[in-house]
Design a protein around this motif. Structure first.
Motif, PDB file in Angstrom:
ATOM      1  N   ALA A 115       0.856  -1.192   0.000  1.00 57.64           N
ATOM      2  CA  ALA A 115       0.000   0.000   0.000  1.00 57.64           C
ATOM      3  C   ALA A 115       0.890   1.239   0.000  1.00 57.64           C
ATOM      4  O   ALA A 115       1.918   1.264   0.686  1.00 57.64           O
ATOM      5  N   TRP A 116       0.459   2.219  -0.768  1.00 56.58           N
ATOM      6  CA  TRP A 116       1.265   3.447  -0.923  1.00 56.58           C
ATOM      7  C   TRP A 116       0.322   4.618  -0.898  1.00 56.58           C
ATOM      8  O   TRP A 116      -0.676   4.639  -1.623  1.00 56.58           O
ATOM      9  N   HIS A 117       0.618   5.590  -0.042  1.00 55.80           N
ATOM     10  CA  HIS A 117      -0.221   6.791  -0.014  1.00 55.80           C
ATOM     11  C   HIS A 117       0.660   8.039   0.010  1.00 55.80           C
ATOM     12  O   HIS A 117       1.444   8.234   0.941  1.00 55.80           O
ATOM     13  N   PHE A 118       0.520   8.832  -1.010  1.00 51.19           N
ATOM     14  CA  PHE A 118       1.241  10.112  -1.101  1.00 51.19           C
ATOM     15  C   PHE A 118       0.233  11.225  -0.886  1.00 51.19           C
ATOM     16  O   PHE A 118      -0.776  11.309  -1.589  1.00 51.19           O
ATOM     17  N   HIS A 119       0.513  12.084   0.099  1.00 47.07           N
ATOM     18  CA  HIS A 119      -0.454  13.153   0.401  1.00 47.07           C
ATOM     19  C   HIS A 119       0.256  14.491   0.581  1.00 47.07           C
ATOM     20  O   HIS A 119       1.219  14.597   1.336  1.00 47.07           O
ATOM     21  N   SER A 120      -0.239  15.503  -0.130  1.00 47.33           N
ATOM     22  CA  SER A 120       0.321  16.852   0.011  1.00 47.33           C
ATOM     23  C   SER A 120      -0.669  17.736   0.739  1.00 47.33           C
ATOM     24  O   SER A 120      -1.873  17.676   0.477  1.00 47.33           O
ATOM     25  N   LYS A 121      -0.151  18.561   1.641  1.00 41.75           N
ATOM     26  CA  LYS A 121      -0.966  19.623   2.250  1.00 41.75           C
ATOM     27  C   LYS A 121      -0.195  20.912   2.053  1.00 41.75           C
ATOM     28  O   LYS A 121       0.980  20.999   2.418  1.00 41.75           O
ATOM     29  N   ALA A 122      -0.854  21.893   1.459  1.00 40.50           N
ATOM     30  CA  ALA A 122      -0.067  23.020   0.954  1.00 40.50           C
ATOM     31  C   ALA A 122      -0.930  24.246   0.762  1.00 40.50           C
ATOM     32  O   ALA A 122      -2.161  24.183   0.781  1.00 40.50           O
ATOM     33  N   PHE A 123      -0.249  25.358   0.529  1.00 42.32           N
ATOM     34  CA  PHE A 123      -0.951  26.533   0.035  1.00 42.32           C
ATOM     35  C   PHE A 123      -1.366  26.260  -1.411  1.00 42.32           C
ATOM     36  O   PHE A 123      -0.781  25.433  -2.103  1.00 42.32           O
ATOM     37  N   ASP A 124      -2.349  27.014  -1.823  1.00 41.72           N
ATOM     38  CA  ASP A 124      -2.980  26.861  -3.128  1.00 41.72           C
ATOM     39  C   ASP A 124      -1.952  26.976  -4.269  1.00 41.72           C
ATOM     40  O   ASP A 124      -1.108  27.864  -4.271  1.00 41.72           O
ATOM     41  N   ARG A 125      -2.070  26.078  -5.213  1.00 37.35           N
ATOM     42  CA  ARG A 125      -1.238  26.168  -6.413  1.00 37.35           C
ATOM     43  C   ARG A 125      -1.491  27.477  -7.177  1.00 37.35           C
ATOM     44  O   ARG A 125      -0.597  28.052  -7.778  1.00 37.35           O
ATOM     45  N   LEU A 126      -2.738  27.931  -7.146  1.00 38.80           N
ATOM     46  CA  LEU A 126      -3.124  29.111  -7.935  1.00 38.80           C
ATOM     47  C   LEU A 126      -3.960  30.079  -7.106  1.00 38.80           C
ATOM     48  O   LEU A 126      -5.106  30.358  -7.436  1.00 38.80           O
ATOM     49  N   ASN A 127      -3.359  30.588  -6.030  1.00 36.54           N
ATOM     50  CA  ASN A 127      -4.067  31.652  -5.323  1.00 36.54           C
ATOM     51  C   ASN A 127      -4.285  32.816  -6.276  1.00 36.54           C
ATOM     52  O   ASN A 127      -5.307  33.493  -6.230  1.00 36.54           O
ATOM     53  N   VAL A 128      -3.299  33.085  -7.143  1.00 40.07           N
ATOM     54  CA  VAL A 128      -3.555  33.925  -8.310  1.00 40.07           C
ATOM     55  C   VAL A 128      -3.296  33.070  -9.537  1.00 40.07           C
ATOM     56  O   VAL A 128      -2.345  32.294  -9.588  1.00 40.07           O
TER      57      VAL A 128
END
Lengths: 153, 755
Positions: B463-476
């Protein structure tokens, strides 16, 4: 207050009225209408505004226009003599160095001064001369090839 | 013939000229046709894509542009190939809404794969039309005609011949084409012609030279910063020292000694204009402003990753291939061992060589012109039209070379500032930011954390789980057609319209259950933020793959496998395996199942591999680093890059583009981190936001181009940026046994890791 200031740029005499504290860069760009030296930082940190003053590379963005006296200023465009580019320009062209090219004044003018003093520099001497100049497109590999090529020319 | 789009050269080569108005920076473009009146741009007309000059050479009208990687040359080669012309006989006129359709500007490395493909179709159609005309003129069937170097000859009777020049040179095609109805990157048209068989290619695969190098070295053409319009004023902005504050009072008398200096103040937008540039700068520094008292908008820098970890997410998503979350948990339950790691990446700046510049000549009753270094002049023109209350067709957006942008930098903001100031003054206005604005206030690559979890059973991943938590890719948005995405518009009341999106890793690794998810968190400041986030070259690629490829390494070592062999066992697509193998072979990969920690004196040496896909392009990189065990300084000495982007159009330019990405990627890996206080961004110049120095350059960048003559070209502008950070981190691990999980890899972080 504005003051009458004489400048010798690329072999031509100019007289401008300017604030004596104004950096040379704005005299070249705004008063003389030259487009080679670029505004990069205004802090002498990047080299995009570099010109030669009596053969020495100088950051025109922090050089007061009234500090030059009779010194001769050479811009990158002024390196072209009788229609023939300087060997450093030719080498940078042959190696297709620039991406955006906005930083070129720094690399070219500093290399011209380096090769004047040290015609056959080692890589370490090239790095010593060029350290501190910035290239955001990160064309460092091409720059090194071009400087080596110019030294061979 | 010179194909360098410089006004003098083109004028010299173009024959008859009937130009009434020469706009700065575009005289060349207007003059190239040799005709005074071009039919209006219309995607259903072949003439909007291509024309043949009086001398038989061709012009392709490119609705994108080259940002210094030679995209225009690649496109010229594609067009030349279909026209049976040498590359130097194809001129590319790029990035001007007055001469080209909106092909989306520079965007996601699609210059060749999309933009070039469209113009290639147009070239094939143009040849098709010319053959039909020649067939009538020579009275031979089309099948009997051959083309070479602009000459059309009857195969059965070579005495019968004509030429592109004779057939249509100097006149516009009057041919309707089937347009796909799309604007932007996907704009395309159908051709009735059969495209050339790759076996017959003559121009693809050659290293045609760049066209913008000479003028950039001789200073003989205009950058956007050099555009001058009669009566033009220079403008600067005054931005708050505490982000979020707005001007409460402005003492106009404080600049009254500066000739011609004037204040422009509308809501939160505060600027000064003056006829001389230095005076505008002085006025911007001298103007006395009282700012509103607002709460400090940011946490302490050191809290950034805790902030992301604890923030409430506002949008989530993931790979289209994801399975039900319950199935993921079930798979993890079947594991006998679970390993997990979190990788952290900071905000990074575009930090372009010069702060962005734009010139706008506002003409409410005529055509308003925008000169911009933006990657998207068509869209930027639309945005300027909206903010000025004009119709899109009332604004011409003209791209002129600017400081490189590497995504959505500050160029879009400059366009809107110049537009607002031009409208306010009724004069043409040139705006350029200052350094602290260029680095401090450009949209940033978003900070992020990435958690990767693998469930192992009998030494294999189940089992493999990749998870990103981040600021928006396109706030603008990177698009620029909506003024809401620009600082100036937000300052006068436009609400921000965040895109709320992110991305997932790209590779073909097979695991029984593989889940890739993300969530984004709100920005610190809703609008007018120096930490608003947007696209930075290979948006999110370096950080996502830093985590993905770092963790693949971790799993390899944890399960006693060599990192190259392990990747080869996981990759299901043969092109992925070919790239990994090519890089490892060329680099002289040293097989290992644990960090080798080769040390001589204070220097530990290591080798690391990383791989990724990017929209079909595959890149594997082996990095070799020296780590100074005393100082913690990393020097990445050598990179070996295996690069597969389908068919290779121009090997030399491709190689140089890859070299640039390697060095910029290395800069991002070892130096770049936007610093901020609770009040504002404090990375405001090259001392506070250092980038790679020539003394830190890799001594060798060995590029292996994997050519796929039968596959279309994929984008090559950014793919090689993607795995650089991971390759460096993996090499550091091999050298020191220290797993870097937070970037950039500065001496302090290395020393902390080694302590």
């Amino acid at each position: 207050m504005a003051k009458r200031i004489e400048l010798n740029v690329d072999g031509k005499a100019h007289t401008i009225d300017a604030d004596p504290d104004m950096p040379l860069l704005y005299a070249l760009r705004d008063d003389l209408g030259l487009r080679n030296p670029k505004f990069g930082c205004g802090l002498a940190q990047c080299g995009a505004c570099t010109v030669l003053v009596d053969g020495q590379p100088v950051r025109s963005c922090v050089t007061p226009v009234d500090s030059l006296g009779k010194s001769k200023v050479t811009t990158m465009g002024g390196l072209v003599k009788d229609g023939k580019p300087h060997k450093v320009q030719e080498a940078f062209i042959a190696e297709q160095v620039p991406q955006c090219g906005y930083c070129m004044n720094g690399w070219v003018m500093t290399t011209v001064a380096l090769l004047d003093k040290t015609p056959k520099p080692t890589d370490a001497q090239i790095e010593d001369a060029l350290t501190g100049l910035k290239c955001r497109c990160a064309t460092h590999a091409s720059i090194m090839r071009a400087v080596r090529r110019a030294a061979q020319a | 013939m010179n194909t360098h789009v410089n006004r003098r050269h083109i004028l010299a080569g173009s024959g008859a000229l009937t130009i009434s108005v020469l706009l700065p920076g575009v005289a060349a473009r207007a003059a190239t046709s040799g005709l005074d009146k071009r039919p209006p741009l219309n995607p259903k007309q072949l003439a909007s894509y291509i024309s043949i000059r009086a001398d038989g050479s061709a012009i392709a009208y490119f609705g994108k542009m080259d940002m210094g990687q030679g995209t225009d040359v690649g496109v010229a080669q594609m067009v030349a190939e279909e026209l049976d012309l040498p590359a130097e006989k194809v001129i590319i006129l790029a990035g001007d809404s007055g001469t080209s359709l909106n092909q989306g500007g520079a965007s996601g490395s699609t210059g060749v794969s999309h933009g070039g493909a469209t113009l290639r179709n147009a070239a094939a159609e143009a040849r098709f039309v010319m053959l039909e005309l020649a067939s009538k003129q020579l009275d031979v069937p089309v099948e009997d005609l051959a083309t070479a170097n602009g000459v059309i000859t009857s195969k059965s009777n070579p005495a019968k011949k004509t030429s592109y020049s004779e057939i249509i040179g100097g006149r516009w095609f009057d041919t309707e084409v089937e347009w796909n109805g799309k604007i932007g990157n996907d704009l395309n048209m159908k051709t009735r012609a059969k495209l050339k068989d790759p076996k017959e290619y003559k121009v693809y695969g050659t290293s045609a030279p760049r066209r913008d190098v000479e003028w950039k070295l001789l200073g003989t053409d205009d950058y956007v910063t050099d555009i001058k319009v009669p009566g033009m004023l220079h403008a600067r902005t005054i931005l708050p020292t505490r982000a979020g504050a707005v001007p409460v009072s402005v003492d106009e008398a404080s600049i009254k000694d500066i000739p011609g200096a004037k204040v422009i103040w509308e809501k939160a937008l505060l600027g000064v204009v003056a006829p001389k540039e230095w005076d505008a700068i002085k006025a911007s520094r001298q103007l006395k402003v009282t700012w509103s008292d607002v709460k400090a908008p940011f946490p302490e820098q050191k809290e950034i990753y805790n902030h992301i970890r604890n923030a409430k997410s506002i949008k989530s998503g993931g790979s289209a291939k994801n399975v039900e979350p319950a199935k993921v948990e079930e798979a993890f339950k079947g594991a006998d061992k679970i390993i997990e790691a979190t990788y952290e990446w900071p905000f990074q700046s575009h930090a372009s060589m010069g702060p962005a510049c734009a010139v706008v000549d506002y003409q409410p009753n005529g055509i308003t012109t925008l000169w911009t270094g933006s990657q998207k002049p068509h869209f930027a023109g639309d945005g300027v039209a909206k903010i000025l209350g004009l119709k899109p067709e009332q604004v011409r957006g003209i791209w002129a070379a600017g400081p490189g942008s590497y995504g959505r930098n500050d160029a879009g903001d400059a366009a809107v500032f110049a537009a607002l100031f031009s409208k306010a003054t009724g004069k043409p206005v040139r705006y350029q930011g200052m350094r602290h604005e260029g680095t401090g206030w450009d949209p940033k690559g978003p900070a992020s954390i990435h958690t990767v979890r693998a469930g192992l059973k009998d030494g294999k991943v189940v089992a493999w789980h990749f998870h990103s938590k981040a600021f928006d890719r396109l706030n603008v948005s990177s698009n620029e057609s909506d003024p809401s995405d620009n600082l100036g518009a937000q300052m006068i009341g436009f609400e921000s319209k965040p895109g709320l999106t992110y991305a997932t890793p790209e590779e073909s690794y097979a695991f029984p259950v593989k889940q890739q998810t993300w969530e984004v968190i709100p920005p610190f400041l809703e609008k007018v933020s120096p930490l608003r986030s947007s696209h930075l070259r290979d948006p999110l690629g370096p950080e996502i793959h830093f985590a993905n490829e770092g963790f693949i390494d971790e799993v390899a070592y944890t399960t006693g496998q060599d990192p190259v062999a392990y990747r080869l066992s996981l990759a299901t697509e043969s092109r992925d395996r070919d790239a990994i193998k090519a890089a490892a072979d060329k680099a002289g990969w040293k097989t290992r199942t644990a960090a080798r920690k080769e040390t001589k004196g204070d220097i530990a040496t290591g080798q690391g591999i990383a791989f990724s896909q990017r929209n079909g392009t595959r890149v594997a990189i082996v990095a070799e680093v020296d780590v100074n065990l005393k100082t913690g300084k990393v020097h990445a000495r050598k990179f070996t890059v295996a690069h597969d982007c389908g068919i290779v159009i121009n090997p030399r330019l491709l190689t140089q583009g890859i070299e640039g990405n390697i060095c910029q990627g290395l800069s991002r890996a070892v130096h770049e981190e936007v610093m901020f206080s609770k009040d504002n961004v404090t990375s405001v110049d090259w001392l506070t936001y250092p980038i790679l120095d020539i003394t830190e350059r890799p001594h060798v960048i060995d590029v292996v181009l994997i050519n796929r003559p039968n596959l279309p070209p994929n984008g090559a502008g950014e793919g090689s940026m993607r795995p650089v950070v991971a390759a460096v981190a993996n090499a550091i691990y091999d050298a020191t046994g220290v797993r870097m999980r937070q970037g950039p890899f500065t001496p302090d972080r290395l020393k902390a890791g080694m302590a």
